[in-house]
Scaffold this motif. Structure first.
Motif, PDB file in Angstrom:
ATOM      1  N   SER A 116      27.058   4.510   6.061  1.00  0.00           N
ATOM      2  CA  SER A 116      26.297   3.415   5.467  1.00  0.00           C
ATOM      3  C   SER A 116      27.095   2.119   5.543  1.00  0.00           C
ATOM      4  O   SER A 116      28.237   2.089   6.007  1.00  0.00           O
ATOM      5  N   SER A 117      26.502   1.044   5.052  1.00  0.00           N
ATOM      6  CA  SER A 117      27.135  -0.271   5.137  1.00  0.00           C
ATOM      7  C   SER A 117      28.419  -0.356   4.319  1.00  0.00           C
ATOM      8  O   SER A 117      29.278  -1.188   4.598  1.00  0.00           O
TER       9      SER A 117
ATOM     10  N   GLU B   8      20.918  -1.385   5.124  1.00  0.00           N
ATOM     11  CA  GLU B   8      21.068  -0.130   5.863  1.00  0.00           C
ATOM     12  C   GLU B   8      20.112  -0.032   7.050  1.00  0.00           C
ATOM     13  O   GLU B   8      20.207   0.905   7.838  1.00  0.00           O
TER      14      GLU B   8
ATOM     15  N   LEU C  65      21.567  -0.179  10.773  1.00  0.00           N
ATOM     16  CA  LEU C  65      22.429   0.986  10.970  1.00  0.00           C
ATOM     17  C   LEU C  65      21.595   2.252  11.158  1.00  0.00           C
ATOM     18  O   LEU C  65      21.880   3.081  12.032  1.00  0.00           O
TER      19      LEU C  65
END
Length: 493
Positions: free
Chosen positions: A311-312, A391, A394
């Motif tokens: 995740s970020s 998110e 991604l």
């Protein structure tokens, strides 16, 4: 010489049995054909189930086949074919089997069951029991499931006990549990971890690692799970917390109460040292102990986190909600995993994924989107909701790399382009305005295209007048003006 037997029954389906060339071929009307080669049958029994029919029982390795409704007149022909072509002799077994039976309950040190006229209707060895649970007038016995066996297995038996009977339900269940504990070798265990916090099924329980089984002890009931029934073991860290989830995924579910569970979810704390029996001077943390003992005693290793979604914030978790509860979404290199209210979805069972709430109306002043995962053969998606915008790109890139089908791919790509370049203040309103302009431009293009097609259909050879040309030029200029704002951010960059 080939011998054929028509209209027999296997797995509740009409089937045909043929013995020829050193093999037995069982062909059901629906489903897979079963082929048994010479030397594969370990044991064969038969029993007469009515005046006209009998049943053949075959043990083939770890698989059990029950084939019924052979004609009594064909018995000598079948047995000769078994002996001459498969080198197997069938033994007569005084046993009757059907879906619903009445009889006298019996139990001894090794088995329990029901007899009718002295014949065992059903006979269950204690060592094959996963768990036993009771209600007021009946009790439910779940049979241990072998994860590596394909096909049909006996899963459970429910026995009704009359209120005016000689034995009461609670007494019968207490006896079965006592014998079950003796026969499961649960007293001869390698290690035991006490007082674990389970999120699914919920409650505190002890894990006892035995030779072939994991023995789970809740306060009110015990469960056995064969190691062969454990398919995957994952360990996930919870962001901004010292807790971890250990996820144990099963090939066949086990039942607690009226609910079947495909997964066992343990929540552990990084601070807590496991309360371990049989391992002196152990200082392992709970999650480490659970995973280590599975590897040591069951030869089951946890799944490594290579190529998992990041995740970020650099973790494997995406915070959101599922079924109205706050949950985490973890995406491995082959599965979607929702925890702690667990759901595990293999990639190869996913028909497509779809990003939702990424249109102009819902994006205005909104910082979240949803992800819909639709499984093959299902029209009802699994909706993981309220995922932060950060998110999105991604996730989109991860899905493309993983080869997953994205249902609204073009819209997702448009949204990713806009969200990637729009990071400044007032991002929500600019983003919504940008999407709105694009949608209006696309809609105008659709209308324009349909008008042109209609003109061509009705007037394929007609020359356009000057007034028509002027109107088209004005429309083109208007269209260019409408599309200009969508390109402006790119020029400013």
């Amino acid at each position: 010489m080939s011998q054929k037997f028509e209209n027999v029954i296997m797995n509740s389906q009409k089937s045909r049995v043929e013995i020829d060339g050193g093999k037995m071929v069982i062909t059901p009307d629906k489903g897979k054909t079963v082929t048994i080669e010479k030397g594969e049958i370990d044991h064969a029994d038969w029993s007469q189930i009515s005046r006209d029919f009998y049943c053949l029982y075959l043990m083939v390795g770890e698989r059990f086949y029950s084939i019924s409704k052979f004609q009594i007149g064909d018995k000598s022909k079948l047995f000769a074919a078994l002996k001459n072509q498969l080198d197997v002799e069938a033994n007569e077994e005084d046993l009757s089997i059907s879906g619903l039976n009445e009889g006298v309950f019996f139990h001894d040190k090794h088995t329990f069951g029901i007899k009718d006229d002295g014949k065992p209707v059903i006979k269950v060895p204690y060592k094959t029991i996963s768990n036993v649970q009771s209600s007021k007038n009946d009790f439910f016995v779940q049979i241990l499931q072998e994860g590596r066996i394909e096909g049909h297995q006996l899963e459970n038996v429910r026995i009704f006990v009359p209120q005016n009977g000689a034995e009461k339900v609670q007494d019968i269940v207490a006896n079965i549990r006592g014998y079950m504990k003796q026969h499961t070798a649960s007293e001869n265990y390698f290690a035991q971890i006490n007082d674990l916090t389970l999120k699914q099924p919920s409650g505190n329980a002890d894990f006892r690692y035995c030779e072939d089984n994991l023995f789970i002890q809740f306060q009110e009931v015990n469960f056995q799970i064969k190691y062969s029934n454990i398919r995957l073991i994952h360990r996930f860290s919870i962001p901004d917390s010292k807790n971890e989830y250990v996820l144990i995924t099963l090939s066949h579910p086990f039942r607690r109460g009226r609910t079947d569970y495909d997964n066992i979810v343990v929540q552990t704390s990084d601070d807590e040292v496991a309360k371990i029996l049989n391992i002196p001077d152990s200082t392992m943390k709970e999650s480490e102990a659970i995973v280590k003992f599975f590897e040591q005693y069951a030869n089951k290793k946890e799944v490594e986190h290579d190529n998992f979604f990041l995740s970020s914030d650099g973790t494997n978790a995406i915070f959101g909600s599922w079924k109205g509860n706050q949950n985490y979404l973890f995406i491995t290199n082959s599965h979607f995993v929702i925890l702690p209210k667990s759901k595990v979805i293999p990639f190869d069972a996913v028909r497509h994924v779809e990003f939702t709430r990424i249109d102009a109306d819902t994006m205005r002043n909104n910082k979240f989107f949803d992800l819909a995962i639709t499984e093959t053969g299902s029209n009802k998606p699994i909706d993981f909701m309220n995922i932060p915008h950060k998110e999105f790109v991604l996730l989109l890139n991860f899905f493309k790399k993983a080869g997953l089908t994205i249902h609204n791919y073009n819209l997702a790509e448009d949204f990713a382009t806009i969200i990637s370049r729009d990071r400044g203040e007032g991002r929500g309103s600019r983003l919504a305005a940008d999407i709105k302009i694009r949608e209006e431009a696309k809609e105008m293009n659709k209308i324009s295209d349909s008008d042109e097609e209609e003109d061509e259909d009705f007037n394929p050879d007609k020359k356009e007048s000057s007034s028509d040309n002027e109107e088209e030029e004005v429309a083109a200029e208007k269209s260019d003006d409408d599309e200009a704002p969508a390109e402006e951010p790119a020029e400013s960059e």
